[in-house]
Design an enzyme around this catalytic site. Sequence first.
Site, PDB file in Angstrom:
ATOM      1  N   HIS A 210       0.885  -1.180   0.000  1.00 43.08           N
ATOM      2  CA  HIS A 210       0.000   0.000   0.000  1.00 43.08           C
ATOM      3  C   HIS A 210       0.909   1.212   0.000  1.00 43.08           C
ATOM      4  O   HIS A 210       1.566   1.512   0.981  1.00 43.08           O
ATOM      5  CB  HIS A 210      -0.902   0.006   1.234  1.00 43.08           C
TER       6      HIS A 210
ATOM      7  N   GLY B  27      -5.593   3.250  -1.682  1.00 42.13           N
ATOM      8  CA  GLY B  27      -5.026   4.435  -2.321  1.00 42.13           C
ATOM      9  C   GLY B  27      -5.687   4.825  -3.624  1.00 42.13           C
ATOM     10  O   GLY B  27      -5.239   5.772  -4.266  1.00 42.13           O
TER      11      GLY B  27
ATOM     12  N   GLU C   8      -7.580  -3.053  -1.841  1.00 45.78           N
ATOM     13  CA  GLU C   8      -7.978  -2.742  -0.467  1.00 45.78           C
ATOM     14  C   GLU C   8      -8.423  -1.283  -0.310  1.00 45.78           C
ATOM     15  O   GLU C   8      -7.798  -0.513   0.419  1.00 45.78           O
ATOM     16  CB  GLU C   8      -6.750  -3.007   0.410  1.00 45.78           C
ATOM     17  N   PRO C   9      -9.448  -0.908  -1.012  1.00 43.83           N
ATOM     18  CA  PRO C   9      -9.827   0.509  -0.995  1.00 43.83           C
ATOM     19  C   PRO C   9     -10.614   0.907   0.246  1.00 43.83           C
ATOM     20  O   PRO C   9     -11.399   0.115   0.780  1.00 43.83           O
ATOM     21  CB  PRO C   9     -10.744   0.617  -2.227  1.00 43.83           C
ATOM     22  N   GLY C  10     -10.398   2.118   0.688  1.00 42.65           N
ATOM     23  CA  GLY C  10     -11.232   2.712   1.728  1.00 42.65           C
ATOM     24  C   GLY C  10     -11.965   3.898   1.117  1.00 42.65           C
ATOM     25  O   GLY C  10     -13.168   3.885   0.854  1.00 42.65           O
TER      26      GLY C  10
ATOM     27  N   ARG D 203     -10.223  16.411   8.272  1.00 44.13           N
ATOM     28  CA  ARG D 203      -9.321  16.421   7.104  1.00 44.13           C
ATOM     29  C   ARG D 203      -8.823  17.825   6.734  1.00 44.13           C
ATOM     30  O   ARG D 203      -7.638  17.991   6.426  1.00 44.13           O
ATOM     31  CB  ARG D 203      -9.969  15.733   5.903  1.00 44.13           C
TER      32      ARG D 203
ATOM     33  N   CYS E  12     -13.703  26.275  19.819  1.00 48.78           N
ATOM     34  CA  CYS E  12     -12.973  27.398  20.365  1.00 48.78           C
ATOM     35  C   CYS E  12     -11.509  27.274  19.951  1.00 48.78           C
ATOM     36  O   CYS E  12     -10.639  27.015  20.779  1.00 48.78           O
ATOM     37  CB  CYS E  12     -13.119  27.390  21.876  1.00 48.78           C
ATOM     38  N   GLU E  13     -11.275  27.396  18.670  1.00 51.92           N
ATOM     39  CA  GLU E  13      -9.930  27.248  18.131  1.00 51.92           C
ATOM     40  C   GLU E  13      -9.923  27.846  16.724  1.00 51.92           C
ATOM     41  O   GLU E  13     -10.776  27.498  15.900  1.00 51.92           O
ATOM     42  CB  GLU E  13      -9.577  25.751  18.090  1.00 51.92           C
TER      43      GLU E  13
HETATM   44  N1  LLP Z   1      -4.714  -0.300   3.163  1.00 51.53           N
HETATM   45  C1  LLP Z   1      -3.809   0.164   4.040  1.00 51.53           C
HETATM   46  C2  LLP Z   1      -2.781  -0.728   4.570  1.00 51.53           C
HETATM   47  C3  LLP Z   1      -3.860   1.508   4.441  1.00 51.53           C
HETATM   48  O1  LLP Z   1      -2.959   1.965   5.298  1.00 51.53           O
HETATM   49  C4  LLP Z   1      -4.879   2.345   3.936  1.00 51.53           C
HETATM   50  C5  LLP Z   1      -4.981   3.738   4.363  1.00 51.53           C
HETATM   51  C6  LLP Z   1      -5.812   1.803   3.035  1.00 51.53           C
HETATM   52  C7  LLP Z   1      -5.689   0.466   2.661  1.00 51.53           C
HETATM   53  C8  LLP Z   1      -6.926   2.601   2.445  1.00 51.53           C
HETATM   54  O2  LLP Z   1      -6.457   3.695   1.742  1.00 51.53           O
HETATM   55  P1  LLP Z   1      -7.490   4.529   0.846  1.00 51.53           P
HETATM   56  O3  LLP Z   1      -7.969   3.624  -0.241  1.00 51.53           O
HETATM   57  O4  LLP Z   1      -8.606   4.916   1.739  1.00 51.53           O
HETATM   58  O5  LLP Z   1      -6.726   5.706   0.373  1.00 51.53           O
HETATM   59  N2  LLP Z   1      -6.784   9.885   6.913  1.00 51.53           N
HETATM   60  C9  LLP Z   1      -6.243  10.081   5.595  1.00 51.53           C
HETATM   61  C10 LLP Z   1      -5.986   8.790   4.874  1.00 51.53           C
HETATM   62  C11 LLP Z   1      -5.110   7.842   5.641  1.00 51.53           C
HETATM   63  C12 LLP Z   1      -4.932   6.540   4.928  1.00 51.53           C
HETATM   64  C13 LLP Z   1      -4.331   5.532   5.829  1.00 51.53           C
HETATM   65  N3  LLP Z   1      -4.228   4.252   5.238  1.00 51.53           N
HETATM   66  C14 LLP Z   1      -7.182  10.977   4.798  1.00 51.53           C
HETATM   67  O6  LLP Z   1      -8.169  11.455   5.357  1.00 51.53           O
HETATM   68  O7  LLP Z   1      -6.917  11.259   3.630  1.00 51.53           O
END
Ligand code: LLP
Length: 423
Positions: free
Chosen positions: A193, A229, A270-272, A309, A341-342
């Site tokens: 990743h 990612g 492995e998308p988030g 964010r 308050c910031e």
């Molecule tokens: N797999 C692993 C091992 C990861 O560390 C991550 C994200 C993902 C998958 C999912 O990545 P994605 O597809 O969501 O980009 N808080 C930050 C993003 C941190 C990502 C951490 N790891 C934001 O708000 O942009």
Amino acid sequence: MTTSNSFSTIRHEIAGIPVAQLANDFGTPAYIYEAALIRDRIRELNEFDVVRYAQKACSNIAILDLVRRAGGLVDTVSANEIRRALAAGFRPASDPPEIVYTADIFDEEALQLVNEQSIHVNVGSPDMIDQLGERAPGSHITVRVNPGFGHGHSRKTNTGGESSKHGVWHEQLDDCLRRADRHGIAVSGLHMHIGSGTDFEHLASVCGAMERCAMIVGRSLTTISAGGGLPVPYRDSDPTIDLGEYFRLWDATRSKLAEEFGHPISLEIEPGRYLLAECGYLISEIRAVKEMGDNLFYLVDAGFNNLARPIMYGAYHPISISPQHGSERKEHDVVVGGPLCESGDIFTQEEGGVVCARRLPKATVGEYLVIENAGAYGYVMGSNYNSKPFAPEVIIDGGKAHLIRARQSFEEIIRGESIPDWE
Ligand code: LLP
């Protein structure tokens, strides 16, 4: 990549339900998700053998259940994320593993749970192999590799290279294999990743690195994971990823390895963000409209306690207004801030905390302001700062809105606090 986005600054409804009705029924601030869009996103990735949802992006058990029903599997990064996956019906000991634990350390709680529930582990540090092997010799693992370079939308999200703490340094892969051997553990997969955000030239070098690492592991390899990612557009000018090309690059790597090893190799993604970002909205109410010299501020009832964010990365989110009467509005430059308050509690800021104005329709107190593309890393990165409650989460499916997490109460906020018997 193609660019074809067009974010409107006026929004009357979300998935067919008026914003005002959602605000009325659930209060503000509130997170609203669109179920149909999440399902579409999973479907778009169905060329991959496994779509493993990185639940860190949004871990409500209703979302996990939806992902499971849509055929997705799940990634976890903590003991409680494992418990969430179990609560949503994912089965632990399964092939392919429905639940994977990916992290750079085990805390004691996670190590215990992983063992009790036979959760597949994707190790991010060589020490994890010994810690696992002492408890559960003979299992198999995957290894998350840091190939020595990275890519990410900000320094805080870059996940490869020497200054990243993530994964096993590529030159230590041999050492990992020896450690695994000592415990009778097989290395069945590799994972890379390399940051949130991607381009194909960079991706080609990641695939090349995967191939080199796979040769080191050898024939025990049955799975490769492209990690997460996948980017989503946050601005009109942001490109939309060409998924076909993305898949083609990884598939070519998979085919080469399958030919080399003489057995099929499963390809995971492995998308988030890709599954959740564009499906989520943070709705808020404008509570004050005020001038500060040349700047005009809309102050809303959502803050960085709800969406971190912008303050953390200077991240840009599309913003729209939901007019309560008429929809012809002149636009003007506005700074959008929250109630905390910031001074950093500003949604329209760039990295480094530079306050910016946004061209938005004229609006009045009592109207609703929607922060868009907020489904990933929104609710989950919230906090109780200023003793603000976590906002409710609502999902719209088939034209019906379901509350999937109630607004936190004061009693829930102070639960566990106590006043000692002072001397
Ligand atoms: N797999 C692993 C091992 C990861 O560390 C991550 C994200 C993902 C998958 C999912 O990545 P994605 O597809 O969501 O980009 N808080 C930050 C993003 C941190 C990502 C951490 N790891 C934001 O708000 O942009």
